[in-house]
Scaffold this motif. Structure first.
Motif, PDB file in Angstrom:
ATOM      1  N   LEU A 149       0.993  -1.172   0.061  1.00 62.86           N
ATOM      2  CA  LEU A 149      -0.061   0.062  -0.028  1.00 62.86           C
ATOM      3  C   LEU A 149       0.846   1.252   0.036  1.00 62.86           C
ATOM      4  CD1 LEU A 149      -2.691  -0.944   2.649  1.00 62.86           C
ATOM      5  CD2 LEU A 149      -2.950  -0.696   0.027  1.00 62.86           C
ATOM      6  N   ALA A 150       2.023   1.146   0.556  1.00 66.45           N
ATOM      7  CA  ALA A 150       2.765   2.503   0.693  1.00 66.45           C
ATOM      8  C   ALA A 150       3.546   2.691  -0.457  1.00 66.45           C
ATOM      9  CB  ALA A 150       3.900   2.147   1.813  1.00 66.45           C
ATOM     10  N   ILE A 151       3.592   1.711  -1.565  1.00 64.97           N
ATOM     11  CA  ILE A 151       4.225   2.155  -2.671  1.00 64.97           C
ATOM     12  C   ILE A 151       3.431   2.167  -3.849  1.00 64.97           C
ATOM     13  CG2 ILE A 151       6.440   1.469  -2.030  1.00 64.97           C
ATOM     14  CD1 ILE A 151       6.293  -1.401  -3.457  1.00 64.97           C
ATOM     15  N   THR A 152       1.914   2.006  -3.547  1.00 68.99           N
ATOM     16  CA  THR A 152       0.808   1.789  -4.496  1.00 68.99           C
ATOM     17  C   THR A 152       1.048   0.457  -5.374  1.00 68.99           C
ATOM     18  OG1 THR A 152       0.990   4.419  -4.640  1.00 68.99           O
ATOM     19  CG2 THR A 152      -0.653   3.410  -5.941  1.00 68.99           C
ATOM     20  N   MET A 153       1.405  -0.428  -4.552  1.00 64.24           N
ATOM     21  CA  MET A 153       1.556  -1.474  -5.319  1.00 64.24           C
ATOM     22  C   MET A 153       0.261  -2.643  -5.069  1.00 64.24           C
ATOM     23  SD  MET A 153       4.224  -4.630  -4.864  1.00 64.24           S
ATOM     24  CE  MET A 153       4.343  -6.026  -5.713  1.00 64.24           C
ATOM     25  N   ARG A 154      -0.411  -2.969  -6.304  1.00 64.76           N
ATOM     26  CA  ARG A 154      -1.811  -3.994  -6.254  1.00 64.76           C
ATOM     27  C   ARG A 154      -1.425  -4.977  -5.163  1.00 64.76           C
ATOM     28  NH1 ARG A 154      -1.739  -2.766 -11.785  1.00 64.76           N
ATOM     29  NH2 ARG A 154      -0.936  -4.983 -12.298  1.00 64.76           N
ATOM     30  N   LEU A 155      -2.311  -5.317  -4.465  1.00 67.74           N
ATOM     31  CA  LEU A 155      -2.167  -6.270  -3.252  1.00 67.74           C
ATOM     32  C   LEU A 155      -2.172  -7.690  -4.104  1.00 67.74           C
ATOM     33  CD1 LEU A 155      -4.787  -4.986  -0.354  1.00 67.74           C
ATOM     34  CD2 LEU A 155      -2.273  -4.512  -0.609  1.00 67.74           C
ATOM     35  N   GLN A 156      -2.899  -7.756  -5.072  1.00 69.01           N
ATOM     36  CA  GLN A 156      -2.945  -9.298  -5.793  1.00 69.01           C
ATOM     37  C   GLN A 156      -3.352 -10.362  -4.688  1.00 69.01           C
ATOM     38  OE1 GLN A 156       1.010  -8.861  -7.722  1.00 69.01           O
ATOM     39  NE2 GLN A 156      -0.136  -8.295  -9.767  1.00 69.01           N
ATOM     40  N   MET A 157      -4.420 -10.277  -4.007  1.00 71.17           N
ATOM     41  CA  MET A 157      -4.582 -11.345  -3.147  1.00 71.17           C
ATOM     42  C   MET A 157      -5.918 -12.124  -3.556  1.00 71.17           C
ATOM     43  SD  MET A 157      -2.464 -10.850  -0.118  1.00 71.17           S
ATOM     44  CE  MET A 157      -1.634  -9.612   0.207  1.00 71.17           C
ATOM     45  N   ASP A 158      -5.510 -13.484  -3.777  1.00 71.41           N
ATOM     46  CA  ASP A 158      -6.584 -14.308  -4.343  1.00 71.41           C
ATOM     47  C   ASP A 158      -7.970 -14.185  -3.317  1.00 71.41           C
ATOM     48  OD1 ASP A 158      -5.122 -15.050  -6.219  1.00 71.41           O
ATOM     49  OD2 ASP A 158      -4.250 -16.945  -5.163  1.00 71.41           O
ATOM     50  N   SER A 159      -7.668 -14.038  -2.027  1.00 68.70           N
ATOM     51  CA  SER A 159      -8.621 -14.001  -1.006  1.00 68.70           C
ATOM     52  C   SER A 159      -9.724 -12.753  -1.394  1.00 68.70           C
ATOM     53  CB  SER A 159      -8.321 -13.825   0.380  1.00 68.70           C
ATOM     54  OG  SER A 159      -7.613 -12.605   0.335  1.00 68.70           O
ATOM     55  N   THR A 160      -9.400 -11.759  -1.888  1.00 68.17           N
ATOM     56  CA  THR A 160     -10.324 -10.789  -2.407  1.00 68.17           C
ATOM     57  C   THR A 160     -11.137 -10.988  -3.696  1.00 68.17           C
ATOM     58  OG1 THR A 160      -8.681  -9.516  -3.741  1.00 68.17           O
ATOM     59  CG2 THR A 160      -8.882  -8.995  -1.092  1.00 68.17           C
ATOM     60  N   VAL A 161     -10.544 -11.785  -4.419  1.00 65.75           N
ATOM     61  CA  VAL A 161     -10.933 -12.191  -5.774  1.00 65.75           C
ATOM     62  C   VAL A 161     -12.103 -13.199  -5.594  1.00 65.75           C
ATOM     63  CG1 VAL A 161     -10.852 -13.242  -8.160  1.00 65.75           C
ATOM     64  CG2 VAL A 161      -9.071 -11.599  -7.090  1.00 65.75           C
ATOM     65  N   ASN A 162     -11.854 -14.248  -4.681  1.00 67.93           N
ATOM     66  CA  ASN A 162     -12.574 -15.482  -4.520  1.00 67.93           C
ATOM     67  C   ASN A 162     -13.943 -14.871  -3.416  1.00 67.93           C
ATOM     68  OD1 ASN A 162     -11.728 -17.458  -6.016  1.00 67.93           O
ATOM     69  ND2 ASN A 162     -10.247 -17.658  -4.271  1.00 67.93           N
ATOM     70  N   TYR A 163     -13.813 -13.692  -2.767  1.00 66.58           N
ATOM     71  CA  TYR A 163     -14.661 -13.230  -1.726  1.00 66.58           C
ATOM     72  C   TYR A 163     -16.143 -13.108  -2.632  1.00 66.58           C
ATOM     73  CZ  TYR A 163     -17.442  -9.915   1.025  1.00 66.58           C
ATOM     74  OH  TYR A 163     -18.475  -9.331   1.707  1.00 66.58           O
ATOM     75  N   VAL A 164     -16.036 -12.364  -3.706  1.00 69.07           N
ATOM     76  CA  VAL A 164     -17.167 -12.311  -4.547  1.00 69.07           C
ATOM     77  C   VAL A 164     -17.791 -13.488  -5.274  1.00 69.07           C
ATOM     78  CG1 VAL A 164     -16.981  -9.664  -4.815  1.00 69.07           C
ATOM     79  CG2 VAL A 164     -16.048 -11.173  -6.556  1.00 69.07           C
ATOM     80  N   LEU A 165     -16.804 -14.295  -5.390  1.00 68.87           N
ATOM     81  CA  LEU A 165     -17.125 -15.529  -5.974  1.00 68.87           C
ATOM     82  C   LEU A 165     -17.736 -16.765  -5.192  1.00 68.87           C
ATOM     83  CD1 LEU A 165     -14.103 -15.817  -8.453  1.00 68.87           C
ATOM     84  CD2 LEU A 165     -16.468 -15.070  -9.075  1.00 68.87           C
ATOM     85  N   ASP A 166     -17.534 -16.280  -3.613  1.00 72.05           N
ATOM     86  CA  ASP A 166     -18.130 -17.373  -2.785  1.00 72.05           C
ATOM     87  C   ASP A 166     -17.422 -18.814  -2.793  1.00 72.05           C
ATOM     88  OD1 ASP A 166     -19.952 -15.409  -1.809  1.00 72.05           O
ATOM     89  OD2 ASP A 166     -21.392 -15.929  -3.323  1.00 72.05           O
ATOM     90  N   ARG A 167     -16.005 -18.270  -2.771  1.00 73.88           N
ATOM     91  CA  ARG A 167     -15.114 -19.492  -3.085  1.00 73.88           C
ATOM     92  C   ARG A 167     -14.141 -19.594  -2.097  1.00 73.88           C
ATOM     93  NH1 ARG A 167     -14.150 -20.220  -9.384  1.00 73.88           N
ATOM     94  NH2 ARG A 167     -12.363 -18.929  -8.875  1.00 73.88           N
ATOM     95  N   PRO A 168     -13.231 -20.517  -1.561  1.00 77.17           N
ATOM     96  CA  PRO A 168     -12.291 -20.325  -0.774  1.00 77.17           C
ATOM     97  C   PRO A 168     -10.947 -19.843  -1.353  1.00 77.17           C
ATOM     98  CG  PRO A 168     -12.469 -22.773  -1.545  1.00 77.17           C
ATOM     99  CD  PRO A 168     -13.871 -22.056  -2.154  1.00 77.17           C
TER     100      PRO A 168
END
Length: 461
Positions: free
Chosen positions: A361-380
């Motif tokens: 976040l400090a260097i404005t780099m994308r987090l690229q976390m699978d957890s955030t993508v799968n949150y809206v997909l209702d998957r682990p």
């Protein structure tokens, strides 16, 4: 009748006394022989206690007709019986004394019997009871306290019946707080047997860290219930043949249309939570993990309000507040970071993962976390594919910089602490590299690529 002055003046005798004990000292005038005529003598001076002689002359004639027979002992027989009356009173008093003594004995015996039953005896119903009774055990209730409350609720006849029946039951000492469906008019033994049975407890809501509001579908097709489903299930019970269940739709409608502040959401979370992409996601992350007691029969509004208010206190106790947030973050942003930590790492790696997020976040780099993508997909969160990562959306941290709009799970107190106090470090990369969930961290991309290769070789993903 002799004229006054024919006889010497005499003092009039009073009438006979009413009691025999008084001595008879004078002779009645009618019985004494008339004395010879004598010249008049001057009258004797009498004490002032008596009146002049003339006042008594009119009574002399009355005594002339009296006879000795009227004063014989037969006439006074009635007076001889008078002393017997006190004896009769004594007998009456004696009888009353015996009655009083008997009353005292009866009372003492009754008191002893009552005391014995109070200490050693107790009332008890027979059988397993009839109608359903919803009963609540509070945190810290002792066995005797539970027994007393059961008696008040009409479940058992007395608290002692319950306590005595449960003396040798070890499960009773482990009884947890919550709601139990009991029966009215149960014997003490039946009440003990029922309350320790697993099926008797209702309204238990356990929310674990990592859980999100919507259900999650696992790779094998199994469904992990989310907060909505857990609340709906906890609301269910059968009371006298009637269901108390509320549905997930009922709960969603409440969250969708509710005033968050009125629900008990902390002030610092109201505004940012209202920016969620869907209104029914506004409470994501604001429910704390723990075991809650949901009263069967409560409305959807009551259930959610109770849960949110209890969670607000728990989140603050975990160390998150306006006075205690992550470096350079608001409390709500810190909560979002904590939710990502919870979904991405095991407890051992919480601190390092927190530092990775802060560094990116400090260097404005994308987090690229699978957890955030799968949150809206209702998957682990184990992995994503190229198509998943290419989808647009506010929660796709592969395509967007910064944090997602809301938390994505229920964070634990440990995850909150890691988000509030990230350790020092330069890590920018992370990948799960062990089957037990541990991650490998790297500062440089080339080191990260090596970690990814090793993880694939081990079959981690």
């Amino acid at each position: 009748m002799p004229e006054p002055g024919d006889e010497p003046p005499r003092r009039r005798r009073p009438p006979p006394p009413p009691v025999r004990e008084e001595p008879q000292t004078d002779v009645l005038p009618a019985l004494a022989p008339p004395p010879p005529a004598e010249p008049p003598r001057p009258p004797r001076e009498e004490p002032e206690l008596f009146a002049e002689d003339d006042e008594y002359d009119e009574y002399d004639d009355e005594y002339a007709d009296y006879d000795d027979a009227e004063y014989d002992e037969a006439e006074y027989d009635d007076y001889e019986d008078e002393p017997e009356k006190p004896r009769k009173k004594k007998k009456g008093k004696r009888a009353l004394g015996w009655v009083a003594a008997l009353v005292v004995i009866v009372l003492l015996a009754g008191g002893a019997y009552y005391g014995f039953n109070k200490i050693f005896g107790y009332a008890d119903f027979e059988g397993s009871g009839d109608g359903d009774v919803l009963f609540q055990v509070d945190d810290g209730d002792s066995t005797s306290a539970i027994g007393a409350k059961l008696a008040t609720a009409g479940v058992v006849a007395s608290g002692k019946a319950f306590v005595k029946a449960g003396e040798d039951n070890t499960k009773l000492a482990k009884l947890q707080h919550g709601f139990y469906v009991m029966k009215s008019h149960m014997s003490g033994a039946s009440a003990v047997e029922r309350i320790v049975a697993p099926e008797a407890r209702v309204g238990q809501l356990e929310i674990r860290p990592y859980t999100q509001f919507d259900d999650i579908t696992q790779p094998d097709g199994k469904v992990t219930p989310g907060v909505y489903s857990l609340m709906a299930k906890a609301s269910c019970a059968q009371l006298n043949g009637k269901s108390t269940c509320v549905t997930t739709d009922d709960l969603r409608k409440v969250v969708d249309g509710a005033d968050l502040k009125a629900l008990g959401v902390p002030d610092w979370a109201v505004e940012p939570a209202n920016k969620a992409d869907r209104k029914d996601r506004r409470l994501e992350g604001l429910i704390a993990p723990g075991v809650y007691d949901v009263r069967p029969g409560a409305s959807a509004q009551e259930i959610i309000t109770q849960l949110v208010k209890s969670s607000a206190e728990a989140i603050q106790n975990a160390g998150l507040s306006p006075q205690s947030a992550g470096p350079g973050m608001t409390p709500y942003q810190t909560l979002i970071i904590a939710s990502i930590i919870e979904r991405e790492a095991v407890k051992t790696d919480f601190g390092k993962l927190s530092r990775v997020i802060y560094n990116r976040l400090a260097i404005t780099m994308r987090l690229q976390m699978d957890s955030t993508v799968n949150y809206v997909l209702d998957r682990p969160t184990l992995k994503t594919n190229d198509d998943d990562r290419a989808k647009s959306g506010a929660y796709n941290t592969y395509r967007n910089t910064g944090l997602p709009p809301t938390p994505i799970s229920v964070p634990s107190p440990d995850a909150i602490q890691a988000a509030v106090h990230p350790p020092e470090g330069d890590w920018l990369y992370v990948v799960k590299c062990e089957k037990n969930g541990l991650s490998c961290f790297a500062v440089k991309l080339e080191d990260h690529n090596k970690n990814v290769a090793e993880a694939r070789a081990k079959g981690v993903f």
